[in-house]
Design an enzyme around this catalytic site. Structure first.
Site: not given
Length: 296
Positions: A118, A139, A151, A189
């Protein structure tokens, strides 16, 4: 790509194995502990049962999905015929580097090696392999069977061909892939964790209580889950690890983890997984029920 190997049978790993198997791929699920494999398969079966109850799949679909999954206790056996290996181990750089050295040695030369990290650099992970052009980030979002986004993170050396193949494969999983570049935290993130960290600072500085902070974000910003509850759902240890990657990567104080978060993780308060975080899950299970409502 027909044969998929997933490394790690935890929350993310079993979810990734689930979606590949349900999409008709043959999946080897690998973990170092038989108990983890058993728990992972039980979680997949339970999630499929919920889908049957909602009339989204049939009992036959469940049997087919579970039949597509084989389990292994070592990488060498689990990855030797893989076309794609997806690593979904704990968010720890040293562990991921060790695993990628193992899968690079075990997987066929044509295999693509993906990581579900992540926040950790794809380029750094690729550097310990002999095929950096075939290393990429995938991800997935939690809970994997339900969340559409993946992702797709290109490392410095990731080839156009590998990127295109993984984007196409993600669509076959009924996911929506979004291509991003390899910088700390990627997109999801890099934006989400500073918001969660700021919510923790808001609590730390006594501006408002846990439920009040979450209510403001749910009612005022239309978030389905407040940031503190979401942090519990993700795992406070995971949030801390990602913030540390952001802070180390950018050397910008705006990413420095709140001292309250550091203390809570040090004390073993990691959210749902430990039974206590910003909410108490050990008694009424009230917050856990709220988290599950979000997952429906």
């Amino acid at each position: 790509m027909k044969n998929i190997t997933v490394i790690g049978a935890g929350t993310m790993g079993n979810g990734i194995a689930h979606v590949f198997a349900q999409s008709g791929f043959k999946v080897n699920l690998v973990d170092v502990a038989q108990t983890s494999l058993d728990k992972g398969l039980a979680t997949i079966a339970g999630n499929l049962d919920r889908m049957i109850a909602k009339e989204k799949i049939t009992a036959e679909d469940k049997a087919t999905t579970l039949g597509n999954i084989s389990t292994f206790l070592n990488v060498e056996e689990g990855a030797k015929e893989a076309d794609l290996v997806v690593e979904a181990a704990t968010e720890n750089l040293d562990l991921k580097l060790k695993i990628f050295q193992q899968i690079d040695a075990a997987a066929p030369s044509h295999a693509v090696l993906a990581t579900n990290t992540s926040s950790i650099s794809i380029t750094k992970i690729a550097s310990v392999t002999n095929r950096p052009e075939q290393v990429i980030g995938m991800h997935f979002m939690n809970p994997v069977p339900m969340m559409k986004l993946v992702e797709i993170i290109r490392g410095y050396s990731t080839s156009d061909e590998v990127t295109a193949a993984i984007m196409d494969m993600s669509k076959k999983l009924d996911k929506i892939p979004v291509e991003v570049n390899d910088y700390p935290g990627f997109v999801a993130n890099r934006i989400l964790m500073p918001m969660i960290n700021e919510a923790i600072y808001t609590l730390y500085e006594g501006v408002a209580g846990v439920e009040e902070i979450d209510q403001v974000m749910k009612l005022g910003m239309a978030h389905p889950m407040g940031p503190l509850q979401l942090a519990d759902f993700i795992g406070l240890d995971v949030c801390l690890s990602i913030l540390e990657v952001l802070y180390d990567g950018f050397k910008n104080p705006k990413y420095a983890p709140c001292p309250l978060l550091v203390n809570m993780v040090t004390a073993g308060k990691k959210g749902i997984k430990s039974g206590e975080g910003f909410y108490d899950y050990s008694a009424s299970k009230k917050a856990e029920k709220l988290a599950r409502q979000f997952a429906k």
